[in-house]
Every structure is written in C-alpha cells, then in structure tokens.
Motif scaffolding. Structure first.
Motif, PDB file in Angstrom:
ATOM      1  N   THR A 161       0.845  -1.192   0.000  1.00  0.00           N
ATOM      2  CA  THR A 161       0.000   0.000   0.000  1.00  0.00           C
ATOM      3  C   THR A 161       0.876   1.235   0.000  1.00  0.00           C
ATOM      4  O   THR A 161       2.006   1.209   0.493  1.00  0.00           O
ATOM      5  CB  THR A 161      -0.938   0.049   1.219  1.00  0.00           C
ATOM      6  OG1 THR A 161      -0.143   0.039   2.406  1.00  0.00           O
ATOM      7  CG2 THR A 161      -1.896  -1.131   1.238  1.00  0.00           C
TER       8      THR A 161
ATOM      9  N   THR B 193       0.617   5.483   0.803  1.00  0.00           N
ATOM     10  CA  THR B 193      -0.212   6.500   1.441  1.00  0.00           C
ATOM     11  C   THR B 193       0.406   7.875   1.260  1.00  0.00           C
ATOM     12  O   THR B 193       1.575   8.096   1.575  1.00  0.00           O
ATOM     13  CB  THR B 193      -0.364   6.206   2.947  1.00  0.00           C
ATOM     14  OG1 THR B 193      -0.946   4.910   3.123  1.00  0.00           O
ATOM     15  CG2 THR B 193      -1.267   7.247   3.604  1.00  0.00           C
TER      16      THR B 193
ATOM     17  N   SER C 279      -0.463  11.460   2.664  1.00  0.00           N
ATOM     18  CA  SER C 279      -1.318  12.023   3.711  1.00  0.00           C
ATOM     19  C   SER C 279      -1.691  13.475   3.485  1.00  0.00           C
ATOM     20  O   SER C 279      -2.494  14.039   4.234  1.00  0.00           O
ATOM     21  CB  SER C 279      -0.629  11.886   5.070  1.00  0.00           C
ATOM     22  OG  SER C 279       0.618  12.551   5.038  1.00  0.00           O
TER      23      SER C 279
ATOM     24  N   GLY D 111      -0.399   5.929  -4.671  1.00  0.00           N
ATOM     25  CA  GLY D 111      -1.036   6.614  -3.561  1.00  0.00           C
ATOM     26  C   GLY D 111      -2.198   7.462  -4.065  1.00  0.00           C
ATOM     27  O   GLY D 111      -2.500   7.488  -5.267  1.00  0.00           O
ATOM     28  N   GLN D 112      -2.833   8.150  -3.116  1.00  0.00           N
ATOM     29  CA  GLN D 112      -4.046   8.900  -3.451  1.00  0.00           C
ATOM     30  C   GLN D 112      -3.755  10.212  -4.169  1.00  0.00           C
ATOM     31  O   GLN D 112      -4.659  10.845  -4.718  1.00  0.00           O
ATOM     32  CB  GLN D 112      -4.847   9.191  -2.174  1.00  0.00           C
ATOM     33  CG  GLN D 112      -5.186   7.946  -1.378  1.00  0.00           C
ATOM     34  CD  GLN D 112      -4.148   7.661  -0.298  1.00  0.00           C
ATOM     35  OE1 GLN D 112      -2.932   7.791  -0.520  1.00  0.00           O
ATOM     36  NE2 GLN D 112      -4.621   7.285   0.880  1.00  0.00           N
TER      37      GLN D 112
END
Lengths: 113, 115
Positions: B3, B5, B7, B106-107
């Motif tokens: 995963t 991430t 933030s 990631g986002q």
C-alpha cells in the motif's frame, strides 16, 4: 523522444455498448499495461500483458474486460458491455523487459451515459 | 499486499520556494522501486523521479530530489525553486523488484504554486 499514444482521447458511449480503447506502446517495449483513474481518485492497475498473454490482472478486470495485441504495434482494451461506473480515464503504459519504469500515454477519457 | 499512502491531499507553495510532498508505503519486500509521477491538468502521467530501494543515495533530477528512508518506509519529494509549471497532482507509486510489474499508487497530492 518515443512516446506512448492512445486513441481516442475522448469517448462517449451508452450503457451496455462495447468500446475499444487503443494504444500504441513505445516500439521496443514488450510489457504493456492498462490503468484507470475514476475522477478524483487514485490510479488503479487493471492488467499487464507480456508475450501475447496476460501476466497479471486486478479484481477490477473481470469478464467484461479483455486485452489484445492485434498486430505488431497496437494494444487494445475492450469493454464488452459498459456500465456507468466504467466512466474513467484509462491509461496505457509500456516498459522494456527488465525496465523498471513504465511510460504512460495521455489517456482516454471514457464517459458512459 | 503493498500500500502507498499520501497524507497531504493538497499543498501550496510560493513561486521560487521549496516544498516537500510526503509518501509512506507498506511492504514486506526488501527490493523494490519507488516513483513520483506528475499529473498536470491535461491528466497525462509524467515520470518525475525514481528510486531503487537497494540504492542508499537519494535520487535527484534537476530541481526534484527525494528523501528515501527505507527503514521508515518513507519516500518524500522535494521540489526546489518551485515554478508555475510545477502545479499538478503528484502521485507516489511502488513497484516490486521481481514478479508483479504493476504500479501501486497513492491517493495523490494536489500542488498549487502561488505567484
């Protein structure tokens, strides 16, 4: 500099219709990929393709999806019966064998009505 | 499964200043690759920089550099002398060294450059 190309840049279709998205990878690359990005979300892997077969696919890549390399240059993604949730940007990418970097095309924006 | 991430959904910086975008990842592998991709409004994915996990030296590409902390599983991107053309969505991505070739993203962080 060689680049990945994709056609069409935009596609609008009716729900239930079939669409074919086309990609021309960089000429000496042998690994090909499809990713999708729903608006506002992250890029998600769909499928990778090598030596005329799928090498890996995600759970998104269900029976509605298929890929093909119909000739020496094109790489296609077919969606058999589109759903509203298939609306997204679809990116093709390619890499050399053993190459760690994937090079992306400009994407096809698919809108399913 | 790996995963990634990010933030910080959004960041902004004054033109000519320096900004750092954060990325952390989770993996049990020891060898892998990390990437930063830039996505301008045109939505094309453009490679900014890559890092091989077996290399201790941080990668640099002109005004772009990374701070790779393997033990902390952290991979931040520093943009120096920010320019208006740097405004984009930035995605951090992970790829295994062997086996699966797929990129895990990631986002994203939306970077705004203030003139």
């Amino acid at each position: 500099e060689p680049e990945v190309t994709q056609t069409p840049s935009h596609q609008v279709t009716q729900m239930g219709q079939e669409v074919i998205l086309r990609c021309v990878p960089i000429s000496n690359h042998l690994y090909f990929y499809w990713y999708r990005q729903i608006l506002g979300q992250k890029v998600e892997f769909l499928v990778s393709f090598y030596n005329n077969e799928i090498s890996e696919k995600s759970e998104i890549f269900d029976d509605q999806f298929s890929v093909e390399r119909p000739d020496g240059s094109n790489f296609t993604l077919k969606i058999r019966s589109t759903k509203l949730e298939d609306s997204a940007m679809y990116f093709c990418a390619s890499s050399e064998v053993g190459g760690e970097t994937q090079y992306f095309g400009p994407g096809t924006r698919l809108l399913v009505l | 499964a790996q995963t990634v991430t990010q933030s910080q959904p959004e960041m902004s910086v004054q033109e000519a200043e320096t900004v750092t975008l954060s990325c952390t990842y989770d993996t049990s592998e020891s060898d892998y690759y990390l990437f930063w991709y830039k996505q301008p409004p045109s939505r094309q994915m453009i490679l900014v920089i890559r890092q091989e996990a077996y290399k201790q030296q941080n990668a640099t590409e002109n005004r772009f550099s990374v701070n790779f902390q393997k033990a902390a599983k952290s991979f931040s991107l520093k943009i120096s002398d920010s320019q208006l053309g740097d405004a984009a969505m930035y995605f951090c991505a992970y790829r295994s060294f062997r086996g699966a070739q797929k990129l895990v993203f990631g986002q994203g962080t939306r970077l705004t450059i203030n003139p």
